[in-house]
Design an enzyme around this catalytic site. Structure first.
Site, short mmCIF file in Angstrom:
data_model
loop_
_atom_site.label_atom_id
_atom_site.label_comp_id
_atom_site.label_asym_id
_atom_site.label_seq_id
_atom_site.Cartn_x
_atom_site.Cartn_y
_atom_site.Cartn_z
N HIS A 144 -57.69 -52.50 29.66
CA HIS A 144 -57.02 -51.22 30.12
C HIS A 144 -56.11 -50.90 29.13
CE1 HIS A 144 -53.91 -53.87 31.24
NE2 HIS A 144 -53.18 -53.01 31.03
C1 UD1 Z 1 -49.49 -49.75 33.19
C2 UD1 Z 1 -48.68 -50.24 32.05
C3 UD1 Z 1 -49.13 -51.47 31.57
C4 UD1 Z 1 -49.65 -52.42 32.31
C5 UD1 Z 1 -50.74 -51.82 33.36
C6 UD1 Z 1 -51.12 -52.57 34.43
C7 UD1 Z 1 -46.73 -48.92 31.00
C8 UD1 Z 1 -46.40 -48.31 29.81
N1 UD1 Z 1 -48.05 -49.26 31.08
O1 UD1 Z 1 -50.54 -49.22 32.15
O2 UD1 Z 1 -48.04 -52.45 30.84
O3 UD1 Z 1 -50.32 -53.54 31.78
O4 UD1 Z 1 -49.92 -50.60 33.91
O5 UD1 Z 1 -52.35 -51.81 35.18
O6 UD1 Z 1 -46.25 -48.81 31.81
N2 UD1 Z 1 -54.16 -44.35 37.37
C9 UD1 Z 1 -54.73 -44.32 38.44
N3 UD1 Z 1 -54.06 -44.69 39.68
C10 UD1 Z 1 -53.00 -45.52 39.58
C11 UD1 Z 1 -52.42 -45.66 38.40
C12 UD1 Z 1 -52.94 -44.94 37.17
O7 UD1 Z 1 -55.73 -43.35 38.44
O8 UD1 Z 1 -52.61 -46.00 40.82
C13 UD1 Z 1 -54.63 -43.75 36.01
C14 UD1 Z 1 -54.05 -42.45 35.67
O9 UD1 Z 1 -54.97 -41.59 35.18
C15 UD1 Z 1 -52.94 -42.75 34.56
C16 UD1 Z 1 -53.52 -43.84 34.11
O10 UD1 Z 1 -54.23 -44.61 35.13
O11 UD1 Z 1 -52.83 -41.84 33.70
C17 UD1 Z 1 -52.70 -44.82 33.26
O12 UD1 Z 1 -51.51 -45.26 34.23
P1 UD1 Z 1 -50.24 -45.54 33.71
O13 UD1 Z 1 -49.26 -46.05 34.74
O14 UD1 Z 1 -49.55 -44.61 32.71
O15 UD1 Z 1 -50.47 -46.73 32.73
P2 UD1 Z 1 -51.50 -48.30 32.77
O16 UD1 Z 1 -52.47 -47.86 31.93
O17 UD1 Z 1 -51.96 -48.35 34.26
#
Ligand code: UD1
Length: 358
Positions: free
Chosen positions: A205
């Site tokens: 991811h």
């Molecule tokens: C976040 C953490 C990362 C961790 C990861 C575990 C930061 C900078 N990154 O990354 O360190 O390893 O979580 O999973 O804090 N999304 C969904 N549903 C959700 C959450 C996210 O669809 O419940 C999608 C959205 O499109 C979003 C993308 O995932 O834009 C990224 O989510 P985000 O929380 O920004 O970062 P992660 O890549 O999940």
């Protein structure tokens, strides 16, 4: 004593569970769980609270997904009034996600004592958002609780006063040891029809892997090749799924793609895997704790102890991945790093109760 825990993203939840459980055994402690809402899908959040037996969050700030600046700012804006109203003795933050750094900034400006669980880890790679979050949080925290000796060494090198640093061990391993019997009993692996130690488990991811189409494509090709020889199970993070929607996925071939798996399901799959291929921080530790070979698709790791004392290997050259995965296997004797013993949560609780840091 009033303690506010702040969590927001999937890897935070495994770290909160043992600390909350240990604190609940101390008389006179009131705990409040604040979920920032950084992760919000059932599969990324609620299912973890259930498996880990964490009480429902007292408050959800519902910040959702956004750019780093917007997400961080939203958390700060919504968390500040909570701190002002609750007046906690300690705010506890976990790991290295945006929720961690945002809450740290709020507390330090309000003069509220901040404890960082999983302090001191460094990849040395500032292109990772997590590294920035680690640096900011550790600079501001009053009590820095480290999972491994390298954490303390990094903090001392950066000039943190020794009195603020305490080695407590790895809280993620507490959750693993606590949850393993239920994970085994879940039957998750059996339902997928794969045999013990016969398959590769994959998670990916990190933006550095999934946001660069050529790299993602190269990884998918390797996974497709590996799947010609053994089952490959790939629970897919929403970020990765969205990146793959615009790409040709045919190179994945026989790879079994799943929705993100719940905590017990993931643990069951990890414990029985022949090999794990990942870019997650947590899985590097969990595979070391379980003695499962792990190939990490990154150029560096903030968890070097998983390489020096554990089963982790960084894959610097992607063209080697297929061969590495196909020729690896378990090597027998299992030894866990010091403090990865299932009692780190108790040591965090004790540090908070005794905390004399001003
Ligand atoms: C976040 C953490 C990362 C961790 C990861 C575990 C930061 C900078 N990154 O990354 O360190 O390893 O979580 O999973 O804090 N999304 C969904 N549903 C959700 C959450 C996210 O669809 O419940 C999608 C959205 O499109 C979003 C993308 O995932 O834009 C990224 O989510 P985000 O929380 O920004 O970062 P992660 O890549 O999940």
């Amino acid at each position: 004593m009033k303690i506010v825990h702040v969590v927001g993203a999937r890897p935070n939840f495994m770290k909160l569970a043992p600390v909350a459980r240990a604190l609940s055994k101390h008389a006179g402690v009131t705990q409040l769980i604040v979920h920032t809402g950084q992760h919000y899908d059932e599969a990324m959040s609620e299912s973890f609270f259930r498996d880990l037996e964490i009480a429902k969050p007292d408050l959800n700030l519902e910040v959702g997904s956004a750019s780093h600046a917007v997400q961080t700012a939203r958390i700060m804006e919504r968390f500040e009034p909570v701190v002002l109203q609750e007046k906690p003795d300690w705010v506890v933050v976990y790991g290295d996600v945006n929720s961690t750094a945002a809450a740290a900034l709020v507390c330090s400006k309000l003069g509220v004592r901040l404890c960082h669980v999983e302090a001191g880890l460094r990849s040395g790679d500032r292109s990772m958002p997590e590294e920035i979050n680690r640096l900011v949080t550790d600079r501001l925290a009053d009590l820095l609780l480290t999972p491994s000796p390298d954490g303390g060494e990094n903090l001392l090198r950066e000039g943190v006063e020794p009195s603020r640093i305490q080695f407590v061990g790895n809280v993620m391993v507490d959750s693993l040891l606590h949850g393993l019997p239920a994970a085994r009993a879940s039957g998750f692996r059996e339902r997928l029809g794969v045999m013990e130690e016969s398959y590769a488990l994959v998670t990916l991811h990190r933006p550095s892997n999934v946001d660069i189409p050529e790299r993602l494509n190269r990884i998918c090709q390797s996974l497709g090749e590996i799947a010609e020889h053994m089952p490959v199970i790939f629970p897919m993070h929403p970020r990765t799924r969205s990146r793959l929607t615009n790409m040709d996925r045919s190179s994945l071939g026989k790879v079994t793609v799943l929705e993100p798996t719940p905590y017990h399901g993931t643990l069951d799959l990890t414990a029985s895997a022949r090999v794990v291929i990942t870019d997650s921080g947590g899985l590097q530790e969990e595979t070391t704790a379980l003695g499962v070979p792990c190939f990490t698709l990154r150029d560096n790791t903030e968890r070097p102890i998983t390489v020096t004392e554990g089963t982790n290997q960084l894959v610097l050259d992607l063209s080697k991945l297929t061969e590495l995965a196909l020729t690896s296997g378990r090597t027998g004797a299992l030894s866990r790093p010091k403090g990865w013993d299932g009692r780190a949560g108790e040591r965090v609780a004790a540090a908070l109760m005794n905390g004399t840091v001003q």
